[in-house]
Design an enzyme around this catalytic site. Structure first.
Site, PDB file in Angstrom:
ATOM      1  N   GLU A   1      33.285  83.933 -16.434  1.00 13.79           N
ATOM      2  CA  GLU A   1      32.927  84.477 -17.748  1.00 13.79           C
ATOM      3  C   GLU A   1      33.482  83.613 -18.879  1.00 13.79           C
ATOM      4  OE1 GLU A   1      33.452  88.763 -17.853  1.00 13.79           O
ATOM      5  OE2 GLU A   1      32.165  89.005 -16.082  1.00 13.79           O
TER       6      GLU A   1
ATOM      7  N   ARG B   1      53.902  87.280   6.278  1.00 11.25           N
ATOM      8  CA  ARG B   1      55.053  88.158   6.028  1.00 11.25           C
ATOM      9  C   ARG B   1      55.073  89.262   7.080  1.00 11.25           C
ATOM     10  NH1 ARG B   1      54.421  86.558   0.414  1.00 11.25           N
ATOM     11  NH2 ARG B   1      56.514  86.213  -0.441  1.00 11.25           N
TER      12      ARG B   1
ATOM     13  N   ARG C   1      60.723  80.990   0.848  1.00  7.57           N
ATOM     14  CA  ARG C   1      60.460  81.800   2.041  1.00  7.57           C
ATOM     15  C   ARG C   1      61.343  81.414   3.217  1.00  7.57           C
ATOM     16  NH1 ARG C   1      55.620  83.881   2.754  1.00  7.57           N
ATOM     17  NH2 ARG C   1      56.662  84.890   4.498  1.00  7.57           N
TER      18      ARG C   1
ATOM     19  N   HIS D   1      32.735  91.505 -17.939  1.00  7.19           N
ATOM     20  CA  HIS D   1      34.044  92.150 -17.717  1.00  7.19           C
ATOM     21  C   HIS D   1      35.097  91.917 -18.792  1.00  7.19           C
ATOM     22  CE1 HIS D   1      32.286  91.707 -13.659  1.00  7.19           C
ATOM     23  NE2 HIS D   1      32.836  92.885 -13.448  1.00  7.19           N
TER      24      HIS D   1
HETATM   25  O1  LIG Z   1      55.849  84.300  -2.105  1.00  2.27           O
HETATM   26  C1  LIG Z   1      55.109  84.403  -3.098  1.00  2.27           C
HETATM   27  C2  LIG Z   1      55.618  84.530  -4.398  1.00  2.27           C
HETATM   28  C3  LIG Z   1      54.740  84.645  -5.445  1.00  2.27           C
HETATM   29  N1  LIG Z   1      53.416  84.641  -5.201  1.00  2.27           N
HETATM   30  C4  LIG Z   1      52.915  84.522  -3.954  1.00  2.27           C
HETATM   31  O2  LIG Z   1      51.697  84.535  -3.773  1.00  2.27           O
HETATM   32  N2  LIG Z   1      53.771  84.392  -2.932  1.00  2.27           N
END
Ligand SMILES: O=c1cc[nH]c(=O)[nH]1
Ligand SMILES: O=P(O)(O)O[C@H]1O[C@H](CO)[C@@H](O)[C@H]1O
Length: 252
Positions: A79, A167, A222, A7
């Site tokens: 790879e 989320r 978050r 790849h």
């Molecule tokens: O919240 C996030 C921010 C960047 N990358 C992720 O995987 N999650």
């Protein structure tokens, strides 16, 4: 005989004996990283895999993007290893889940919760996704030399950006039962952050006699916000790049 791989579009001759790879997720980050090395040159761009070669203290270093997630990461790592690379430093962006971590902070991963699928194709779930000690020390030392105190600890590394990282601001707003409440549980266990490649990278390397480490710049927390601010994102990314270059210098 020149060794070709499926790849990446590069050969062992292209790598000029490079043993260390810097592996960001984003192909667009590759050139920016390579330009901090001496004599940077583009090698190939195939699918999500962009590769550049440069030098650190006269030694060849390859920079190659993994794309997002475990499956493409497993291809890049496999790879590159076939072409002679034995040390992998991931530089990524990440979402923090602990309230004391600020946007712009740096996180060095010691080990990852294996919320991916690809790592289980290399080692059973009982096997830890653990970072190499020397790579981790190099990343932490490089950060501290820059006057940065990185957070060092455990990362949750998920195949999906949305449900796997719990989320709800999505098309369906649906998160499967197995992930409902998972962020709270990881927080309670002291997990620092979410990203999407370290579980695969660290499991592959720890189980196959390769070395890997991982640093990521925090672009969202978050517990506070979901959408990153562009300026902060650029700054966090640049700082993580500086750390990974400092670490690579210690390891080549
Ligand atoms: O919240 C996030 C921010 C960047 N990358 C992720 O995987 N999650
Ligand atoms: O910035 P990179 O290295 O791509 O890392 C993070 O960003 C992507 C998600 O936006 C995932 O790849 C995650 O791990």
């Amino acid at each position: 005989m020149t060794k070709h791989v499926f790849h990446l579009g590069i050969t062992d001759a292209d790598l000029q004996g490079a043993r260390l790879a810097i592996v960001p997720g984003d192909p667009e980050r590759v050139q920016r990283i390579a330009e901090q090395l001496s004599n940077p040159r583009h090698l190939a761009s195939k699918r999500e895999f962009t590769s550049w070669l440069g030098e650190l203290d006269g030694k060849p270093v390859v920079v190659c993007s993994t794309g997002i997630g475990g499956p493409s990461t497993s291809i890049a790592v496999e790879e590159l290893a076939q072409l002679g690379v034995s040390t992998f430093l991931r530089i990524g962006t990440t979402g923090a889940i602990q309230t004391h971590i600020n946007v712009g902070d740096m996180i060095v991963t010691m080990g990852s919760v294996r919320l991916d699928g690809a790592s289980s194709h290399f080692a059973p779930m009982e096997f830890p996704a653990v970072a190499n000690f020397d790579c981790t020390c190099a990343l932490v030392d490089a950060a501290r030399d820059m006057g940065i105190a990185p957070h060092v600890g455990i990362t949750a590394s998920s195949d999906t950006f949305y449900p796997g990282q719990e989320r709800y601001d999505t098309h369906s707003a649906r998160v499967l039962r197995k992930f409902q409440g998972s962020m709270k549980e990881w927080q309670a266990m002291g997990v620092l952050n979410y990203e999407m490649e370290s579980a695969t990278l660290l499991t592959m390397c720890a189980s196959q006699g390769l070395q890997a480490g991982c640093v990521a710049g925090v672009i969202v927390n978050r517990t506070q916000q979901e959408i990153p601010d562009e300026t902060t994102m650029k700054k966090a990314e640049q700082q993580a790049i500086d750390i990974v270059i400092g670490a690579a210098r210690r390891l080549v």
